[in-house]
Write a protein that holds these residues in place. Structure first.
Motif, mmCIF file in Angstrom:
data_model
loop_
_atom_site.group_PDB
_atom_site.id
_atom_site.type_symbol
_atom_site.label_atom_id
_atom_site.label_comp_id
_atom_site.label_asym_id
_atom_site.label_seq_id
_atom_site.Cartn_x
_atom_site.Cartn_y
_atom_site.Cartn_z
ATOM 1 N N THR A 30 0.846 -1.188 0.000
ATOM 2 C CA THR A 30 0.000 0.000 0.000
ATOM 3 C C THR A 30 0.879 1.234 0.000
ATOM 4 O OG1 THR A 30 -0.171 0.137 2.423
ATOM 5 C CG2 THR A 30 -1.858 -1.159 1.279
ATOM 6 N N VAL A 31 0.343 2.302 -0.566
ATOM 7 C CA VAL A 31 1.028 3.596 -0.549
ATOM 8 C C VAL A 31 0.070 4.637 0.024
ATOM 9 C CG1 VAL A 31 2.612 3.082 -2.436
ATOM 10 C CG2 VAL A 31 0.389 4.076 -2.955
ATOM 11 N N GLY A 32 0.624 5.533 0.806
ATOM 12 C CA GLY A 32 -0.178 6.616 1.364
ATOM 13 C C GLY A 32 -0.483 7.648 0.300
ATOM 14 N N THR A 33 -1.730 8.126 0.285
ATOM 15 C CA THR A 33 -2.141 9.110 -0.705
ATOM 16 C C THR A 33 -2.748 10.366 -0.097
ATOM 17 O OG1 THR A 33 -4.274 8.011 -0.928
ATOM 18 C CG2 THR A 33 -2.545 7.383 -2.497
ATOM 19 N N LEU A 61 13.319 8.505 -14.002
ATOM 20 C CA LEU A 61 14.725 8.907 -14.070
ATOM 21 C C LEU A 61 15.285 8.785 -15.491
ATOM 22 C CD1 LEU A 61 16.044 7.305 -10.773
ATOM 23 C CD2 LEU A 61 15.618 9.732 -11.233
ATOM 24 N N GLY A 62 14.549 8.110 -16.346
ATOM 25 C CA GLY A 62 14.974 7.986 -17.751
ATOM 26 C C GLY A 62 15.706 6.763 -18.050
ATOM 27 N N GLN A 91 7.053 0.396 -8.390
ATOM 28 C CA GLN A 91 8.457 0.810 -8.314
ATOM 29 C C GLN A 91 9.040 1.044 -9.695
ATOM 30 O OE1 GLN A 91 10.218 1.306 -5.193
ATOM 31 N NE2 GLN A 91 11.315 2.526 -6.697
ATOM 32 N N ALA A 92 8.721 0.172 -10.649
ATOM 33 C CA ALA A 92 9.250 0.326 -12.009
ATOM 34 C C ALA A 92 8.746 1.628 -12.639
ATOM 35 C CB ALA A 92 8.819 -0.863 -12.871
ATOM 36 N N LYS A 93 7.486 1.963 -12.402
ATOM 37 C CA LYS A 93 6.934 3.202 -12.950
ATOM 38 C C LYS A 93 7.635 4.421 -12.327
ATOM 39 C CE LYS A 93 2.527 5.523 -13.741
ATOM 40 N NZ LYS A 93 1.074 5.485 -13.562
#
Length: 131
Positions: free
Chosen positions: A58-61, A130-131, A123-125
């Motif tokens: 989960t990520v905080g939004t 960063l390119g 994480q990949a997104k």
């Protein structure tokens, strides 16, 4: 499937590293608002982490936090959370932070939203920026 009512509890000892002076949110050696927020987030995510599918997190939004009382260095601070709503991948928690023990002086109260994500994809997104 996550069920409303899941509870969590985490605590931390106030020390030099989590004070307002150390984190740049003020000059005083008291438990900082950013540290109260971090404790709320940790308590909420950990309360549901074992019930997610493999590879999910989960990520905080969003957070709405009222910091109501001070906590000096040496004080134990405890947070309790409860999952109060599930809307697809959106989770909503109520959290309370206390001095000493649950039911002690109320330090902070919060409403915190988190979203369920697939960790590797998320994480990949982020890394792709960063390119």
């Amino acid at each position: 499937m996550l069920e409303i009512g899941i509870k969590g509890e985490q605590s931390v000892l106030v020390n030099d590293s989590n004070t307002a002076a150390a984190l740049g949110s003020g000059l005083l050696k008291v438990f900082s608002t950013p540290s109260a927020l971090a404790l709320v987030e940790k308590t909420c995510w950990m309360s549901v982490s074992s019930q997610l599918e493999e590879g999910q997190g989960t990520v905080g939004t969003r957070v709405e936090l009222d910091h109501l009382a001070t906590s000096p260095i040496g004080m134990n601070v405890v947070c309790v959370s409860e999952l109060v709503a599930v809307d697809g991948r959106k989770l909503v928690f109520n959290a309370s932070v206390y001095n000493g023990q649950v039911g002690g002086e109320l330090v902070a109260k919060a409403v915190h939203e988190r979203f369920i994500v697939f960790n590797e994809k998320f994480q990949a997104k982020a890394d792709a920026k960063l390119g």
